[in-house]
Design a protein around this motif. Structure first.
Motif, PDB file in Angstrom:
ATOM      1  N   TYR A 154       1.005  -0.974  -0.010  1.00 43.47           N
ATOM      2  CA  TYR A 154      -0.014   0.015   0.096  1.00 43.47           C
ATOM      3  C   TYR A 154       1.060   1.227  -0.186  1.00 43.47           C
ATOM      4  CZ  TYR A 154      -3.792   3.225   1.235  1.00 43.47           C
ATOM      5  OH  TYR A 154      -4.788   4.240   1.398  1.00 43.47           O
ATOM      6  N   PHE A 155       1.924   1.372   0.835  1.00 48.68           N
ATOM      7  CA  PHE A 155       2.891   2.387   0.646  1.00 48.68           C
ATOM      8  C   PHE A 155       3.650   2.434  -0.426  1.00 48.68           C
ATOM      9  CE2 PHE A 155       6.979   4.311   2.541  1.00 48.68           C
ATOM     10  CZ  PHE A 155       6.503   5.577   2.559  1.00 48.68           C
ATOM     11  N   GLY A 156       3.785   1.360  -1.299  1.00 47.47           N
ATOM     12  CA  GLY A 156       4.306   1.588  -2.688  1.00 47.47           C
ATOM     13  C   GLY A 156       3.475   2.158  -3.523  1.00 47.47           C
ATOM     14  N   LEU A 157       2.210   1.755  -3.454  1.00 43.51           N
ATOM     15  CA  LEU A 157       1.315   2.266  -4.152  1.00 43.51           C
ATOM     16  C   LEU A 157       0.838   3.966  -4.007  1.00 43.51           C
ATOM     17  CD1 LEU A 157      -0.805   2.025  -6.679  1.00 43.51           C
ATOM     18  CD2 LEU A 157      -2.564   1.253  -4.976  1.00 43.51           C
ATOM     19  N   ILE A 158       0.663   4.364  -2.833  1.00 39.97           N
ATOM     20  CA  ILE A 158       0.498   5.769  -2.704  1.00 39.97           C
ATOM     21  C   ILE A 158       1.647   6.615  -3.020  1.00 39.97           C
ATOM     22  CG2 ILE A 158      -1.284   5.177  -0.746  1.00 39.97           C
ATOM     23  CD1 ILE A 158       0.655   5.721   1.388  1.00 39.97           C
ATOM     24  N   THR A 159       2.704   6.160  -2.713  1.00 44.17           N
ATOM     25  CA  THR A 159       4.038   6.580  -3.021  1.00 44.17           C
ATOM     26  C   THR A 159       3.992   6.805  -4.712  1.00 44.17           C
ATOM     27  OG1 THR A 159       5.227   5.775  -1.336  1.00 44.17           O
ATOM     28  CG2 THR A 159       6.554   6.877  -3.071  1.00 44.17           C
ATOM     29  N   CYS A 160       3.853   5.937  -5.503  1.00 41.03           N
ATOM     30  CA  CYS A 160       3.674   5.854  -6.833  1.00 41.03           C
ATOM     31  C   CYS A 160       2.567   7.124  -7.105  1.00 41.03           C
ATOM     32  CB  CYS A 160       2.913   4.587  -7.442  1.00 41.03           C
ATOM     33  SG  CYS A 160       3.067   4.599  -9.134  1.00 41.03           S
ATOM     34  N   THR A 161       1.382   6.895  -6.580  1.00 42.70           N
ATOM     35  CA  THR A 161       0.315   7.895  -6.884  1.00 42.70           C
ATOM     36  C   THR A 161       0.676   9.289  -6.551  1.00 42.70           C
ATOM     37  OG1 THR A 161      -1.505   6.044  -6.310  1.00 42.70           O
ATOM     38  CG2 THR A 161      -2.123   8.555  -6.304  1.00 42.70           C
ATOM     39  N   ALA A 162       1.380   9.482  -5.522  1.00 42.78           N
ATOM     40  CA  ALA A 162       1.798  10.955  -5.283  1.00 42.78           C
ATOM     41  C   ALA A 162       2.623  11.399  -6.291  1.00 42.78           C
ATOM     42  CB  ALA A 162       2.321  11.041  -3.842  1.00 42.78           C
ATOM     43  N   GLU A 163       3.644  10.654  -6.731  1.00 47.17           N
ATOM     44  CA  GLU A 163       4.798  10.988  -7.751  1.00 47.17           C
ATOM     45  C   GLU A 163       3.896  11.041  -8.922  1.00 47.17           C
ATOM     46  OE1 GLU A 163       7.804  11.620  -7.822  1.00 47.17           O
ATOM     47  OE2 GLU A 163       9.142  10.827  -6.327  1.00 47.17           O
ATOM     48  N   LEU A 164       2.921  10.246  -9.312  1.00 47.78           N
ATOM     49  CA  LEU A 164       2.522  10.576 -10.621  1.00 47.78           C
ATOM     50  C   LEU A 164       1.643  11.896 -10.863  1.00 47.78           C
ATOM     51  CD1 LEU A 164       1.276   6.995 -11.643  1.00 47.78           C
ATOM     52  CD2 LEU A 164       3.055   8.328 -12.610  1.00 47.78           C
ATOM     53  N   GLU A 165       1.005  12.218  -9.440  1.00 42.62           N
ATOM     54  CA  GLU A 165       0.265  13.251  -9.572  1.00 42.62           C
ATOM     55  C   GLU A 165       1.160  14.432  -9.625  1.00 42.62           C
ATOM     56  OE1 GLU A 165      -3.141  15.459  -6.776  1.00 42.62           O
ATOM     57  OE2 GLU A 165      -1.740  14.195  -5.726  1.00 42.62           O
ATOM     58  N   MET A 166       2.284  14.629  -8.916  1.00 43.20           N
ATOM     59  CA  MET A 166       3.235  15.607  -9.085  1.00 43.20           C
ATOM     60  C   MET A 166       3.795  16.004 -10.418  1.00 43.20           C
ATOM     61  SD  MET A 166       6.702  16.510  -7.060  1.00 43.20           S
ATOM     62  CE  MET A 166       7.663  15.229  -7.824  1.00 43.20           C
ATOM     63  N   LEU A 167       4.195  14.593 -11.090  1.00 37.55           N
ATOM     64  CA  LEU A 167       4.810  14.765 -12.708  1.00 37.55           C
ATOM     65  C   LEU A 167       3.684  15.045 -13.519  1.00 37.55           C
ATOM     66  CD1 LEU A 167       7.105  11.689 -12.212  1.00 37.55           C
ATOM     67  CD2 LEU A 167       7.681  14.035 -12.419  1.00 37.55           C
TER      68      LEU A 167
END
Length: 256
Positions: free
Chosen positions: A42-55
């Motif tokens: 779950y931590f991996g996915l929310i990290t991925c989501t946060a990065e994609l939102e920023m990018l």
């Protein structure tokens, strides 16, 4: 008399809620181990989501998600977060409903990355529309089929109570919180595998974004992906097992 019984039961419910805590179930070593496994993916996915939102606001990238599509990915994380708390409290059927919702929202995320028309499909048709959005990417298509066959069908049976074994038949709220090893393992398995798929496919679709992410966040995301598939994200030559067949692909062929 009936009003008195109702008022008495309501007061008992309020007292129960006032003292509600998870301490008793968290003393179970199996549950704590499960929480650790759930947290990693779950931590991996929310990290991925946060990065994609920023990018998504980064003008230097051509393959990036739209702001609207990110809303669906954030809802996927929301569904999984709710499912996490359902699982540790013993509401396993509720967790299954949320996991199925997370899968449907992930398909919508994929569709919305390239198509801004209304999404009205559900189930098999929703999956197929997501697959059509990335028809040129055979690997993504195969992964979407895997999710449907191995997870959506199972979760739909759970949601619709397809047999007696899937009944929970909770008769009193003070049953919770409760830990039951077998149903908890089944929810955990679905949660972990779906989260791994979500992170993997997100990184494959937006491979340019992945390589722009902070190195420490890349490591967190990779830890949330199945070990035998991390090399696909990194772009190495890999061997995969899909549909019970051994298929060897290079990254240039499989994630073009």
């Amino acid at each position: 008399m009936m009003n008195e019984l109702s008022a008495k039961d309501l007061n008992a419910l309020l007292d129960f809620l006032d003292g509600y805590e998870l301490e008793t179930v968290l003393q179970n070593g199996n549950l704590v181990s499960s929480v650790k496994r759930l947290h990693r993916v779950y931590f991996g996915l929310i990290t991925c989501t946060a990065e994609l939102e920023m990018l998504s606001d980064y003008n230097g990238l051509s393959d990036k998600p739209s702001r609207d599509s990110i809303k669906f990915l954030k809802e996927v994380c929301s569904d999984l977060g709710h499912a996490f708390f359902c699982n540790i409290q013993g509401t396993y059927k509720g967790a299954g409903m949320l996991l199925r919702s997370s899968l449907e929202n992930f398909w919508k995320f994929i569709i919305a990355t390239s198509d801004n028309t209304a999404i009205t499909e559900y189930g098999f048709r929703l999956k197929n529309r997501a697959k059509l959005a990335y028809m040129s990417n055979l690997l993504v298509g195969e992964l979407l089929d895997e999710m449907y066959v191995n997870h959506y069908s199972y979760l739909s049976k759970m949601v619709h109570t397809s047999n007696l074994r899937q009944m929970e038949q909770t008769s009193a709220l003070n049953y919770f919180p409760k830990f039951a090893d077998d149903p908890s393992k089944k929810v955990e398995s679905q949660f972990v595998k779906l989260s791994q798929y979500f992170s993997l496919i997100s990184c494959l679709i937006f491979k340019g974004c992945f390589h722009e992410m902070h190195p420490s966040n890349q490591k967190i995301i990779l830890k949330g992906i199945a070990p035998n598939r991390r090399a696909i994200v990194l772009g190495d030559t890999v061997s995969r097992d899909l549909s019970q067949k051994n298929i060897t692909r290079t990254s240039s062929n499989s994630i073009s």
